[in-house]
Write a protein that holds these residues in place. Structure first.
Motif, PDB file in Angstrom:
ATOM      1  N   ARG A 111      22.080 -14.379  -5.345  1.00  0.00           N
ATOM      2  CA  ARG A 111      22.644 -13.509  -6.379  1.00  0.00           C
ATOM      3  C   ARG A 111      21.767 -12.278  -6.624  1.00  0.00           C
ATOM      4  NH1 ARG A 111      23.282 -17.179 -10.246  1.00  0.00           N
ATOM      5  NH2 ARG A 111      21.267 -16.726 -11.198  1.00  0.00           N
ATOM      6  N   ASP A 112      20.435 -12.430  -6.513  1.00  0.00           N
ATOM      7  CA  ASP A 112      19.520 -11.333  -6.829  1.00  0.00           C
ATOM      8  C   ASP A 112      19.037 -10.562  -5.606  1.00  0.00           C
ATOM      9  OD1 ASP A 112      19.781 -12.055  -9.429  1.00  0.00           O
ATOM     10  OD2 ASP A 112      17.806 -12.974  -9.620  1.00  0.00           O
ATOM     11  N   LYS A 113      19.606 -10.818  -4.442  1.00  0.00           N
ATOM     12  CA  LYS A 113      19.110 -10.167  -3.230  1.00  0.00           C
ATOM     13  C   LYS A 113      19.361  -8.660  -3.229  1.00  0.00           C
ATOM     14  CE  LYS A 113      23.188 -10.964  -0.445  1.00  0.00           C
ATOM     15  NZ  LYS A 113      23.772 -11.669   0.646  1.00  0.00           N
ATOM     16  N   ASP A 114      20.406  -8.206  -3.916  1.00  0.00           N
ATOM     17  CA  ASP A 114      20.675  -6.764  -3.940  1.00  0.00           C
ATOM     18  C   ASP A 114      19.591  -6.005  -4.697  1.00  0.00           C
ATOM     19  OD1 ASP A 114      22.970  -7.043  -2.452  1.00  0.00           O
ATOM     20  OD2 ASP A 114      24.285  -7.195  -4.200  1.00  0.00           O
ATOM     21  N   SER A 115      19.097  -6.576  -5.797  1.00  0.00           N
ATOM     22  CA  SER A 115      18.030  -5.902  -6.539  1.00  0.00           C
ATOM     23  C   SER A 115      16.735  -5.885  -5.720  1.00  0.00           C
ATOM     24  CB  SER A 115      17.807  -6.555  -7.899  1.00  0.00           C
ATOM     25  OG  SER A 115      17.430  -7.900  -7.759  1.00  0.00           O
ATOM     26  N   LEU A 116      16.499  -6.934  -4.944  1.00  0.00           N
ATOM     27  CA  LEU A 116      15.339  -6.946  -4.055  1.00  0.00           C
ATOM     28  C   LEU A 116      15.494  -5.893  -2.964  1.00  0.00           C
ATOM     29  CD1 LEU A 116      12.664  -8.235  -3.161  1.00  0.00           C
ATOM     30  CD2 LEU A 116      14.016  -9.872  -1.844  1.00  0.00           C
ATOM     31  N   ALA A 117      16.690  -5.757  -2.440  1.00  0.00           N
ATOM     32  CA  ALA A 117      16.951  -4.740  -1.417  1.00  0.00           C
ATOM     33  C   ALA A 117      16.750  -3.335  -1.985  1.00  0.00           C
ATOM     34  CB  ALA A 117      18.364  -4.898  -0.871  1.00  0.00           C
ATOM     35  N   ASP A 118      17.125  -3.125  -3.244  1.00  0.00           N
ATOM     36  CA  ASP A 118      16.906  -1.820  -3.875  1.00  0.00           C
ATOM     37  C   ASP A 118      15.423  -1.504  -4.006  1.00  0.00           C
ATOM     38  OD1 ASP A 118      19.621  -1.412  -4.084  1.00  0.00           O
ATOM     39  OD2 ASP A 118      19.740  -2.089  -6.176  1.00  0.00           O
ATOM     40  N   LEU A 119      14.625  -2.519  -4.380  1.00  0.00           N
ATOM     41  CA  LEU A 119      13.171  -2.315  -4.476  1.00  0.00           C
ATOM     42  C   LEU A 119      12.588  -1.938  -3.110  1.00  0.00           C
ATOM     43  CD1 LEU A 119      12.064  -5.304  -6.731  1.00  0.00           C
ATOM     44  CD2 LEU A 119      12.215  -2.898  -7.350  1.00  0.00           C
ATOM     45  N   ALA A 120      13.011  -2.671  -2.080  1.00  0.00           N
ATOM     46  CA  ALA A 120      12.509  -2.387  -0.731  1.00  0.00           C
ATOM     47  C   ALA A 120      12.939  -1.001  -0.270  1.00  0.00           C
ATOM     48  CB  ALA A 120      13.003  -3.454   0.243  1.00  0.00           C
ATOM     49  N   LEU A 121      14.163  -0.617  -0.609  1.00  0.00           N
ATOM     50  CA  LEU A 121      14.657   0.706  -0.221  1.00  0.00           C
ATOM     51  C   LEU A 121      13.832   1.808  -0.876  1.00  0.00           C
ATOM     52  CD1 LEU A 121      16.861   2.434   1.166  1.00  0.00           C
ATOM     53  CD2 LEU A 121      18.137   2.273  -0.973  1.00  0.00           C
ATOM     54  N   LYS A 122      13.514   1.628  -2.166  1.00  0.00           N
ATOM     55  CA  LYS A 122      12.707   2.649  -2.851  1.00  0.00           C
ATOM     56  C   LYS A 122      11.321   2.771  -2.236  1.00  0.00           C
ATOM     57  CE  LYS A 122      14.962   2.162  -7.308  1.00  0.00           C
ATOM     58  NZ  LYS A 122      14.849   1.627  -8.665  1.00  0.00           N
ATOM     59  N   TYR A 123      10.685   1.622  -1.993  1.00  0.00           N
ATOM     60  CA  TYR A 123       9.314   1.661  -1.468  1.00  0.00           C
ATOM     61  C   TYR A 123       9.277   2.157  -0.023  1.00  0.00           C
ATOM     62  CZ  TYR A 123       4.701   0.192   0.085  1.00  0.00           C
ATOM     63  OH  TYR A 123       3.440   0.164   0.619  1.00  0.00           O
ATOM     64  N   TYR A 124      10.054   1.530   0.836  1.00  0.00           N
ATOM     65  CA  TYR A 124      10.005   1.899   2.241  1.00  0.00           C
ATOM     66  C   TYR A 124      10.688   3.230   2.494  1.00  0.00           C
ATOM     67  CZ  TYR A 124       8.088  -2.681   3.129  1.00  0.00           C
ATOM     68  OH  TYR A 124       7.285  -3.786   3.122  1.00  0.00           O
ATOM     69  N   GLY A 125      11.659   3.589   1.666  1.00  0.00           N
ATOM     70  CA  GLY A 125      12.282   4.908   1.783  1.00  0.00           C
ATOM     71  C   GLY A 125      11.297   6.002   1.439  1.00  0.00           C
ATOM     72  N   ASP A 126      10.517   5.787   0.375  1.00  0.00           N
ATOM     73  CA  ASP A 126       9.493   6.763   0.001  1.00  0.00           C
ATOM     74  C   ASP A 126       8.439   6.907   1.094  1.00  0.00           C
ATOM     75  OD1 ASP A 126      10.778   7.150  -2.375  1.00  0.00           O
ATOM     76  OD2 ASP A 126       9.324   6.067  -3.613  1.00  0.00           O
ATOM     77  N   SER A 127       8.005   5.774   1.645  1.00  0.00           N
ATOM     78  CA  SER A 127       6.972   5.858   2.688  1.00  0.00           C
ATOM     79  C   SER A 127       7.532   6.504   3.950  1.00  0.00           C
ATOM     80  CB  SER A 127       6.388   4.479   2.991  1.00  0.00           C
ATOM     81  OG  SER A 127       7.338   3.640   3.578  1.00  0.00           O
ATOM     82  N   ALA A 128       8.790   6.245   4.262  1.00  0.00           N
ATOM     83  CA  ALA A 128       9.396   6.889   5.434  1.00  0.00           C
ATOM     84  C   ALA A 128       9.519   8.394   5.216  1.00  0.00           C
ATOM     85  CB  ALA A 128      10.765   6.279   5.721  1.00  0.00           C
ATOM     86  N   MET A 129       9.886   8.783   3.991  1.00  0.00           N
ATOM     87  CA  MET A 129      10.001  10.203   3.696  1.00  0.00           C
ATOM     88  C   MET A 129       8.628  10.887   3.769  1.00  0.00           C
ATOM     89  SD  MET A 129      11.790  12.791   3.112  1.00  0.00           S
ATOM     90  CE  MET A 129      13.389  12.393   2.535  1.00  0.00           C
ATOM     91  N   ARG A 130       7.591  10.234   3.253  1.00  0.00           N
ATOM     92  CA  ARG A 130       6.233  10.781   3.354  1.00  0.00           C
ATOM     93  C   ARG A 130       5.821  10.944   4.814  1.00  0.00           C
ATOM     94  NH1 ARG A 130       5.140   7.671  -1.157  1.00  0.00           N
ATOM     95  NH2 ARG A 130       4.472   5.907   0.112  1.00  0.00           N
ATOM     96  N   GLN A 131       6.181   9.961   5.625  1.00  0.00           N
ATOM     97  CA  GLN A 131       5.832  10.013   7.044  1.00  0.00           C
ATOM     98  C   GLN A 131       6.541  11.185   7.728  1.00  0.00           C
ATOM     99  OE1 GLN A 131       6.793   6.370   9.047  1.00  0.00           O
ATOM    100  NE2 GLN A 131       4.875   6.375  10.170  1.00  0.00           N
ATOM    101  N   VAL A 132       7.795  11.393   7.367  1.00  0.00           N
ATOM    102  CA  VAL A 132       8.532  12.519   7.952  1.00  0.00           C
ATOM    103  C   VAL A 132       7.913  13.835   7.504  1.00  0.00           C
ATOM    104  CG1 VAL A 132      10.738  13.756   7.848  1.00  0.00           C
ATOM    105  CG2 VAL A 132      10.711  11.306   8.276  1.00  0.00           C
ATOM    106  N   LEU A 133       7.562  13.930   6.222  1.00  0.00           N
ATOM    107  CA  LEU A 133       6.968  15.172   5.722  1.00  0.00           C
ATOM    108  C   LEU A 133       5.599  15.436   6.334  1.00  0.00           C
ATOM    109  CD1 LEU A 133       8.004  15.041   1.961  1.00  0.00           C
ATOM    110  CD2 LEU A 133       8.954  16.483   3.766  1.00  0.00           C
ATOM    111  N   GLU A 134       4.834  14.387   6.587  1.00  0.00           N
ATOM    112  CA  GLU A 134       3.522  14.563   7.213  1.00  0.00           C
ATOM    113  C   GLU A 134       3.652  15.036   8.654  1.00  0.00           C
ATOM    114  OE1 GLU A 134       1.548  10.841   6.769  1.00  0.00           O
ATOM    115  OE2 GLU A 134       1.232  11.121   4.618  1.00  0.00           O
ATOM    116  N   THR A 135       4.653  14.551   9.350  1.00  0.00           N
ATOM    117  CA  THR A 135       4.828  14.952  10.749  1.00  0.00           C
ATOM    118  C   THR A 135       5.662  16.234  10.876  1.00  0.00           C
ATOM    119  OG1 THR A 135       6.758  13.526  10.976  1.00  0.00           O
ATOM    120  CG2 THR A 135       4.636  12.607  11.618  1.00  0.00           C
ATOM    121  N   TYR A 136       6.243  16.697   9.789  1.00  0.00           N
ATOM    122  CA  TYR A 136       7.089  17.889   9.830  1.00  0.00           C
ATOM    123  C   TYR A 136       6.285  19.121  10.243  1.00  0.00           C
ATOM    124  CZ  TYR A 136      10.463  21.393   8.366  1.00  0.00           C
ATOM    125  OH  TYR A 136      11.329  22.433   8.359  1.00  0.00           O
ATOM    126  N   ASP A 137       5.032  19.143   9.815  1.00  0.00           N
ATOM    127  CA  ASP A 137       4.188  20.294  10.173  1.00  0.00           C
ATOM    128  C   ASP A 137       4.002  20.405  11.681  1.00  0.00           C
ATOM    129  OD1 ASP A 137       3.962  20.709   7.513  1.00  0.00           O
ATOM    130  OD2 ASP A 137       1.967  19.787   7.343  1.00  0.00           O
TER     131      ASP A 137
END
Length: 144
Positions: A111-137
């Motif tokens: 029942r609570d797996k969607d909220s866990l997926a949202d947490l993972a999306l926020k954390y790993y999405g942020d880190s993926a975005m940081r990685q893209v921005l770091e390599t963008y240069d």
């Protein structure tokens, strides 16, 4: 979101799951010192290289309760059957068996797996975005 904040959010999610799961454990006496409730623990690990895990531990009584087995009752072919000591095979009793499986932990996680997926999306999405921005240069489009 940084790693410590992510670990705190995962710990809060696991605590909520444990709270709901312990409420799902039936108790004959209504006693809060039930061994399953008392022994239910969660462990959250977030490693430096980005891997995370949540583990739940509980006394073996929780497995017996989950499958509806124990004290002479075994699970065979998806059904709870009676097995007498000294027997090599279980005997299917066609009378009423008072044991019923209780889905006390899996249903809460499901029942609570969607909220866990949202947490993972926020954390790993942020880190993926940081990685893209770091390599963008280093990315360059050159016209010839």
């Amino acid at each position: 979101m940084d790693q410590n904040e992510f670990k705190q959010l995962l710990s809060a999610w696991a605590a909520g799951v444990m709270r709901e799961a312990s409420a799902n454990v039936p108790s004959n006496s209504g006693n809060s010192k039930d061994p399953i409730r008392k022994g239910l623990r969660a462990r959250v690990r977030v490693s430096a290289d980005g891997y995370s895990s949540i583990g739940f531990s509980f006394p073996y009584h929780g497995i017996a309760l989950h499958f509806g087995v124990g004290r002479g009752y075994v699970r065979q072919g998806g059904a709870v059957v009676r097995k007498y000591s000294g027997q090599k095979t279980a005997v299917r009793i066609f009378s009423t068996i008072k044991r019923k499986p209780v889905n006390w932990l899996d249903s809460v996680i499901e029942r609570d797996k969607d909220s866990l997926a949202d947490l993972a999306l926020k954390y790993y999405g942020d880190s993926a975005m940081r990685q893209v921005l770091e390599t963008y240069d280093r990315l360059a489009i050159s016209k010839k």
